[in-house]
Design a protein around this motif. Structure first.
Motif, mmCIF file in Angstrom:
data_model
loop_
_atom_site.group_PDB
_atom_site.id
_atom_site.type_symbol
_atom_site.label_atom_id
_atom_site.label_comp_id
_atom_site.label_asym_id
_atom_site.label_seq_id
_atom_site.Cartn_x
_atom_site.Cartn_y
_atom_site.Cartn_z
ATOM 1 N N GLY A 115 -6.407 -16.796 26.073
ATOM 2 C CA GLY A 115 -7.160 -17.808 26.800
ATOM 3 C C GLY A 115 -8.627 -17.872 26.451
ATOM 4 O O GLY A 115 -9.296 -18.858 26.720
ATOM 5 N N SER A 116 -9.170 -16.815 25.828
ATOM 6 C CA SER A 116 -10.596 -16.810 25.549
ATOM 7 C C SER A 116 -10.948 -16.774 24.063
ATOM 8 O O SER A 116 -11.932 -17.356 23.656
ATOM 9 N N ASP A 117 -10.170 -16.099 23.271
ATOM 10 C CA ASP A 117 -10.476 -16.016 21.844
ATOM 11 C C ASP A 117 -9.222 -15.683 21.040
ATOM 12 O O ASP A 117 -9.111 -14.610 20.455
ATOM 13 N N PRO A 118 -8.267 -16.586 20.997
ATOM 14 C CA PRO A 118 -7.013 -16.290 20.303
ATOM 15 C C PRO A 118 -7.149 -16.153 18.797
ATOM 16 O O PRO A 118 -6.262 -15.611 18.154
ATOM 17 N N ALA A 119 -8.242 -16.613 18.218
ATOM 18 C CA ALA A 119 -8.409 -16.521 16.773
ATOM 19 C C ALA A 119 -8.504 -15.080 16.300
ATOM 20 O O ALA A 119 -8.334 -14.798 15.124
ATOM 21 N N LEU A 120 -8.775 -14.149 17.211
ATOM 22 C CA LEU A 120 -8.896 -12.748 16.824
ATOM 23 C C LEU A 120 -7.549 -12.036 16.742
ATOM 24 O O LEU A 120 -7.484 -10.913 16.284
ATOM 25 N N ASN A 121 -6.501 -12.647 17.205
ATOM 26 C CA ASN A 121 -5.196 -11.998 17.211
ATOM 27 C C ASN A 121 -4.551 -11.997 15.840
ATOM 28 O O ASN A 121 -4.582 -12.996 15.136
ATOM 29 N N ALA A 122 -3.946 -10.881 15.479
ATOM 30 C CA ALA A 122 -3.209 -10.798 14.219
ATOM 31 C C ALA A 122 -2.324 -9.564 14.242
ATOM 32 O O ALA A 122 -2.680 -8.541 14.823
ATOM 33 N N PHE A 123 -1.186 -9.655 13.588
ATOM 34 C CA PHE A 123 -0.327 -8.494 13.415
ATOM 35 C C PHE A 123 -0.877 -7.608 12.313
ATOM 36 O O PHE A 123 -1.571 -8.088 11.408
ATOM 37 N N GLU A 124 -0.512 -6.342 12.333
ATOM 38 C CA GLU A 124 -0.882 -5.433 11.261
ATOM 39 C C GLU A 124 -0.164 -5.922 10.005
ATOM 40 O O GLU A 124 1.044 -6.124 10.017
ATOM 41 N N PRO A 125 -0.884 -6.183 8.913
ATOM 42 C CA PRO A 125 -0.302 -6.878 7.768
ATOM 43 C C PRO A 125 0.842 -6.159 7.060
ATOM 44 O O PRO A 125 1.770 -6.810 6.593
ATOM 45 N N LEU A 126 0.798 -4.842 6.943
ATOM 46 C CA LEU A 126 1.891 -4.155 6.248
ATOM 47 C C LEU A 126 3.200 -4.261 7.027
ATOM 48 O O LEU A 126 4.270 -4.463 6.445
ATOM 49 N N MET A 127 3.117 -4.145 8.328
ATOM 50 C CA MET A 127 4.317 -4.291 9.145
ATOM 51 C C MET A 127 4.836 -5.728 9.074
ATOM 52 O O MET A 127 6.036 -5.969 8.994
ATOM 53 N N LEU A 128 3.914 -6.693 9.106
ATOM 54 C CA LEU A 128 4.315 -8.091 9.050
ATOM 55 C C LEU A 128 4.947 -8.440 7.707
ATOM 56 O O LEU A 128 5.978 -9.113 7.662
ATOM 57 N N THR A 129 4.368 -7.970 6.621
ATOM 58 C CA THR A 129 4.956 -8.280 5.314
ATOM 59 C C THR A 129 6.323 -7.612 5.151
ATOM 60 O O THR A 129 7.220 -8.183 4.538
ATOM 61 N N ALA A 130 6.504 -6.426 5.713
ATOM 62 C CA ALA A 130 7.819 -5.784 5.672
ATOM 63 C C ALA A 130 8.837 -6.614 6.455
ATOM 64 O O ALA A 130 9.977 -6.800 6.018
ATOM 65 N N TYR A 131 8.418 -7.131 7.589
ATOM 66 C CA TYR A 131 9.290 -7.982 8.400
ATOM 67 C C TYR A 131 9.653 -9.260 7.634
ATOM 68 O O TYR A 131 10.799 -9.687 7.627
ATOM 69 N N LEU A 132 8.669 -9.846 6.972
ATOM 70 C CA LEU A 132 8.899 -11.092 6.239
ATOM 71 C C LEU A 132 9.731 -10.888 4.976
ATOM 72 O O LEU A 132 10.426 -11.803 4.539
ATOM 73 N N ALA A 133 9.673 -9.695 4.411
ATOM 74 C CA ALA A 133 10.458 -9.419 3.205
ATOM 75 C C ALA A 133 11.952 -9.587 3.465
ATOM 76 O O ALA A 133 12.698 -9.997 2.577
ATOM 77 N N ALA A 134 12.370 -9.309 4.682
ATOM 78 C CA ALA A 134 13.785 -9.460 5.025
ATOM 79 C C ALA A 134 14.165 -10.917 5.246
ATOM 80 O O ALA A 134 15.345 -11.263 5.213
ATOM 81 N N ALA A 135 13.183 -11.776 5.454
ATOM 82 C CA ALA A 135 13.455 -13.182 5.771
ATOM 83 C C ALA A 135 13.187 -14.123 4.605
ATOM 84 O O ALA A 135 13.454 -15.313 4.704
ATOM 85 N N THR A 136 12.640 -13.605 3.506
ATOM 86 C CA THR A 136 12.322 -14.437 2.345
ATOM 87 C C THR A 136 12.934 -13.797 1.101
ATOM 88 O O THR A 136 13.370 -12.649 1.139
ATOM 89 N N SER A 137 12.939 -14.548 -0.002
ATOM 90 C CA SER A 137 13.523 -13.970 -1.209
ATOM 91 C C SER A 137 12.693 -14.163 -2.472
ATOM 92 O O SER A 137 12.840 -13.398 -3.417
ATOM 93 N N ARG A 138 11.794 -15.156 -2.519
ATOM 94 C CA ARG A 138 11.094 -15.446 -3.765
ATOM 95 C C ARG A 138 9.575 -15.486 -3.637
ATOM 96 O O ARG A 138 8.887 -15.628 -4.630
ATOM 97 N N ILE A 139 9.028 -15.378 -2.465
ATOM 98 C CA ILE A 139 7.582 -15.512 -2.298
ATOM 99 C C ILE A 139 6.919 -14.136 -2.285
ATOM 100 O O ILE A 139 7.483 -13.176 -1.767
#
Length: 106
Positions: A69-93
Motif C-alpha cells: 500500500g505504500s511502496d510496492p516497487a521495493l518488493n522482489a523475490f530473491e533472484p536465485l530462488m526465482l530463476t530456479a522456480y522459472l527453470a521448471a516452467a520454461t525451456s528455451r529462455i
C-alpha cells in the motif's frame, strides 16, 4: 563494416514493481500480482514465446507484502530462488540474476 549477419540478442530486466516507483498507482497496474511466483511464470512464458533470449533479475533481497500500500516497487523475490522456480516452467529462455554480496561471498 559491421557484420549484419550476426543475430541480435534481446534480454529484459524484470522488476516486480516496475521501473518507475509511482507506476503502481496507475489504474490497472496489477501490482498486487507481483508478490506471487505465477506472475513471473506467466511473464517468462510470454517472453519465451516472443523469442526474447534472456530475463534478468536484479537482487533486491527482501519481500515485504505489507509495503504494497505504500511502496510496492521495493518488493522482489530473491533472484536465485526465482530463476530456479522459472527453470521448471520454461525451456528455451535464459535466466540471469545478480546476487547481493552483502549476504553472500563475492
Amino acid at each position: 563494416m559491421p557484420d549484419i549477419t550476426k543475430p541480435m540478442h534481446l534480454a529484459v530486466l524484470v522488476a516486480g514493481g516496475g521501473n518507475h516507483r509511482g507506476a503502481w498507482r496507475r489504474a490497472g497496474s496489477n501490482i498486487e500480482t507481483t508478490i506471487f511466483p505465477e506472475f513471473y511464470v506467466d511473464f517468462a512464458r510470454k517472453a519465451e514465446a516472443a523469442k526474447i533470449d534472456a530475463i534478468f533479475f536484479a537482487d533486491i533481497p527482501y519481500l515485504e507484502p505489507r509495503a504494497l500500500g505504500s511502496d510496492p516497487a521495493l518488493n522482489a523475490f530473491e533472484p536465485l530462488m526465482l530463476t530456479a522456480y522459472l527453470a521448471a516452467a520454461t525451456s528455451r529462455i535464459g535466466l540471469v540474476s545478480s546476487v547481493s554480496t552483502s549476504f553472500s561471498a563475492p
